[in-house]
Design a protein around this motif. Structure first.
Motif, PDB file in Angstrom:
ATOM      1  N   VAL A  57      63.392 -29.710  96.640  1.00 48.44           N
ATOM      2  CA  VAL A  57      62.185 -28.893  96.456  1.00 48.44           C
ATOM      3  C   VAL A  57      61.556 -28.619  97.815  1.00 48.44           C
ATOM      4  N   ASP A  58      60.767 -27.580  97.886  1.00 47.91           N
ATOM      5  CA  ASP A  58      59.990 -27.294  99.082  1.00 47.91           C
ATOM      6  C   ASP A  58      58.726 -28.153  99.041  1.00 47.91           C
ATOM      7  N   GLY A  59      58.515 -28.943 100.083  1.00 49.69           N
ATOM      8  CA  GLY A  59      57.394 -29.869 100.088  1.00 49.69           C
ATOM      9  C   GLY A  59      56.050 -29.194  99.980  1.00 49.69           C
ATOM     10  N   LEU A  60      55.870 -28.037 100.637  1.00 49.16           N
ATOM     11  CA  LEU A  60      54.591 -27.333 100.574  1.00 49.16           C
ATOM     12  C   LEU A  60      54.318 -26.816  99.165  1.00 49.16           C
ATOM     13  N   VAL A  61      55.361 -26.342  98.509  1.00 52.54           N
ATOM     14  CA  VAL A  61      55.210 -25.888  97.128  1.00 52.54           C
ATOM     15  C   VAL A  61      54.819 -27.064  96.233  1.00 52.54           C
ATOM     16  N   LEU A  62      55.427 -28.223  96.484  1.00 54.25           N
ATOM     17  CA  LEU A  62      55.123 -29.413  95.686  1.00 54.25           C
ATOM     18  C   LEU A  62      53.670 -29.837  95.874  1.00 54.25           C
ATOM     19  N   VAL A  63      53.186 -29.832  97.118  1.00 56.23           N
ATOM     20  CA  VAL A  63      51.780 -30.177  97.370  1.00 56.23           C
ATOM     21  C   VAL A  63      50.858 -29.239  96.604  1.00 56.23           C
ATOM     22  N   ARG A  64      51.151 -27.956  96.668  1.00 60.60           N
ATOM     23  CA  ARG A  64      50.313 -26.972  95.981  1.00 60.60           C
ATOM     24  C   ARG A  64      50.306 -27.194  94.472  1.00 60.60           C
ATOM     25  N   LYS A  65      51.474 -27.486  93.897  1.00 60.98           N
ATOM     26  CA  LYS A  65      51.558 -27.706  92.453  1.00 60.98           C
ATOM     27  C   LYS A  65      50.821 -28.976  92.042  1.00 60.98           C
ATOM     28  N   LEU A  66      50.895 -30.010  92.867  1.00 58.33           N
ATOM     29  CA  LEU A  66      50.171 -31.244  92.556  1.00 58.33           C
ATOM     30  C   LEU A  66      48.669 -30.992  92.501  1.00 58.33           C
ATOM     31  N   ARG A  67      48.158 -30.258  93.476  1.00 59.06           N
ATOM     32  CA  ARG A  67      46.722 -29.970  93.489  1.00 59.06           C
ATOM     33  C   ARG A  67      46.332 -29.066  92.321  1.00 59.06           C
ATOM     34  N   ASP A  93      47.389 -25.954 101.699  1.00 55.04           N
ATOM     35  CA  ASP A  93      47.924 -26.123 100.347  1.00 55.04           C
ATOM     36  C   ASP A  93      47.431 -27.396  99.671  1.00 55.04           C
ATOM     37  N   GLY A  94      46.741 -28.270 100.405  1.00 60.21           N
ATOM     38  CA  GLY A  94      46.135 -29.431  99.746  1.00 60.21           C
ATOM     39  C   GLY A  94      46.441 -30.772 100.357  1.00 60.21           C
TER      40      GLY A  94
END
Length: 220
Positions: A57-67, A93-94
């Protein structure tokens, strides 16, 4: 305090995990990102250390989805991307902080300590439930104005029950919270810990009730 480390590099993960454990943190580790959202949703961890360069997964996308899903725990990014744009994107992104690889372990520990301190100060550190007083920052407990003799696991169990009170806490969640990922606590062991804690609470106007087939509830 319990930390979730998400890092696919075995050598880096081992070094970070050992350093955190020597600093008296509990550490669980994932090598991929696909499980992170479910693990964070369980609410067992106080901080997430996340490598951006994960294989799945893309880490930045994961951070955004978590937030977006409502996750409030602090997130410390580990990244080999040293460009200003990537660092700004992560914070936007959070993420709460970032470290660029390679990094020194003392700096990592300092960042972790600062994030957890900030998180604790932002949250309520004192809980009062009838005759029970808990200081989540100092681990102090008073029951009828006297400190009960609690083991580490009894304190952890009482903390989780008190934070959820008066809601029922599922037995499986208690087992997961008491476990290290390399040493699982069984449901039978949870029953033993609950029984011991219940005995220590029995002299106060506080009850640790069993909700059959579900879990346990702390109530006055």
């Amino acid at each position: 305090m319990r930390i979730l480390l998400v890092e696919d590099d075995e050598l880096i993960a081992a070094g970070v995990r050992d350093a955190l454990r020597r600093a008296d943190y509990e550490v669980d580790r994932l090598a991929q990102g696909r499980q992170v959202a479910d693990v964070v949703a369980d609410g067992l961890h106080d901080l997430l250390i996340l490598d951006l360069g994960l294989p799945d997964v893309d880490g930045l996308v994961l951070v955004r989805k978590l937030r977006e899903a409502g996750a409030v725990l602090p997130i410390l990014i580990l990244t080999a991307r040293d460009g200003l744009h990537d660092r700004v994107a992560g914070l936007h992104d959070g993420a709460d902080d970032y470290l660029t690889k390679p990094f020194q372990l003392p700096e990592l520990l300092a960042r972790v300590h600062a994030l957890l301190r900030r998180s604790r100060s932002a949250a309520t550190s004192r809980l009062v439930i009838g005759p029970l007083q808990l200081n989540l920052a100092t681990h102090e407990v008073l029951l009828d104005d006297a400190p009960p003799a609690l083991t580490g696991r009894e304190w952890h169990l009482l903390r989780l029950l008190a934070m959820e009170a008066p809601k029922v806490v599922p037995k499986r969640k208690l087992a997961d919270s008491l476990s290290r990922w390399d040493k699982e606590v069984t449901d039978n062991a949870v029953e033993i810990y609950v029984s011991r804690l219940r005995a220590k609470l029995s002299k106060a106007a506080l009850q640790l009730r069993t909700v059959r087939g579900i879990g346990y509830r702390l109530e006055v």
